[in-house]
Design an enzyme around this catalytic site. Sequence first.
Site, PDB file in Angstrom:
ATOM      1  N   HIS A   1      40.460 100.390  24.749  1.00 29.94           N
ATOM      2  CA  HIS A   1      40.301 101.174  25.193  1.00 29.94           C
ATOM      3  C   HIS A   1      40.409 102.478  24.179  1.00 29.94           C
ATOM      4  O   HIS A   1      42.126 102.549  23.382  1.00 29.94           O
ATOM      5  CB  HIS A   1      42.561 101.686  26.020  1.00 29.94           C
ATOM      6  CG  HIS A   1      42.466 100.502  27.390  1.00 29.94           C
ATOM      7  ND1 HIS A   1      42.587  99.222  26.590  1.00 29.94           N
ATOM      8  CD2 HIS A   1      42.333 101.397  28.468  1.00 29.94           C
ATOM      9  CE1 HIS A   1      42.351  98.393  27.926  1.00 29.94           C
ATOM     10  NE2 HIS A   1      42.501  99.221  28.770  1.00 29.94           N
TER      11      HIS A   1
ATOM     12  N   ASP B   1      37.903 101.345  27.259  1.00 30.07           N
ATOM     13  CA  ASP B   1      37.726 102.258  28.753  1.00 30.07           C
ATOM     14  C   ASP B   1      39.421 103.242  29.079  1.00 30.07           C
ATOM     15  O   ASP B   1      39.287 103.262  27.745  1.00 30.07           O
ATOM     16  CB  ASP B   1      39.121 100.658  30.077  1.00 30.07           C
ATOM     17  CG  ASP B   1      37.746  99.862  30.146  1.00 30.07           C
ATOM     18  OD1 ASP B   1      36.588  99.329  28.898  1.00 30.07           O
ATOM     19  OD2 ASP B   1      38.516  98.280  30.871  1.00 30.07           O
TER      20      ASP B   1
HETATM   21 NI    NI Z   1      40.895 100.648  33.605  1.00 29.60          NI
END
Ligand code: NI
Length: 310
Positions: free
Chosen positions: A266, A121
């Site tokens: 991430h 993400d």
């Molecule tokens: Ni996020």
Amino acid sequence: MPSTPARVLRLTAAATSLVALASCASGLEQATPAAPVVPAAQPSSAPAPAPSPTPVVTPARSATAAASPAGTAKPGHSASAHPSAGPASASPAAPKGPVAQPAPGARVDCGALKCIALTFDDGPGKDTPKLLRTLTGEQVVATFFMQGVNVKAYPAIAKQVADTPGMEIGDHTTSHANLPGSSKEKLTREITNNHALLKQTTGREVKVFRPPYGARNASVDQVAGASGEAVVLWDVDTFDWKTRSASATRDAVRKGARPGSIVLMHDIHPSTVNAVPDIVRDLKADGYTLVTVSQLLGDPAPGKVYTRRG
Ligand code: NI
């Protein structure tokens, strides 16, 4: 980090209030109770609407599947192992030990294989190309939920992800907004406009959406669905944003992974990118087939909410 403090954090109102303070706050994905709130709405949609000419990769533990998926394929889409209460996951035939990975873009029968989806993400970021090199070198695929501000900051990298065979791109809003309570106009700016930006920048019509912090409600789901996007949460949170440790991130995946899992990471954190080689090797050694979320869920339905397969 282990799950106990995580669960505590999930439940604290204090954590939720932090959301508003965070700049990007990728790390606060878990701060809201999104994942637990939503029952895994599993695909009544699982059967693919129409047979695809693309071969379906099934669990022949062949060393040659990557090079020649047709060798282990059968025509059409097998929905016979539709997940229900018992995890698809259970995949009794799932082999222990390294398995060959399917060719990028192949249809994969995750009702029969031991599948897992790695998701990244908040990018793209400057380390995303390094991550792509790792993934392609290992012949595996992943899903990238991109936020618009970083798509605008790194348009060539966003396009590079899209142009890498097998990779999936998802919508992670324009500015990483905490969506529940937002006006219809704001939801449009954050979701619909980022969908359009991703199409414009990468050429991809994205089909999956991940709300920042996992924070969603019916209005959010509706706007995502109107853009043709399924709402995809996760069941394995690595807390990579918090530990910023490659070894801790690797351990979190090793401990949390189950067949059918969706793993939250991430790619804006170098420690995460550095953890991925070991994570991929661990999963392969444990017999996993790495897939995108759309492969895992089997054509997820727009507007429906998913936390994992099965
Ligand atoms: Ni996020």
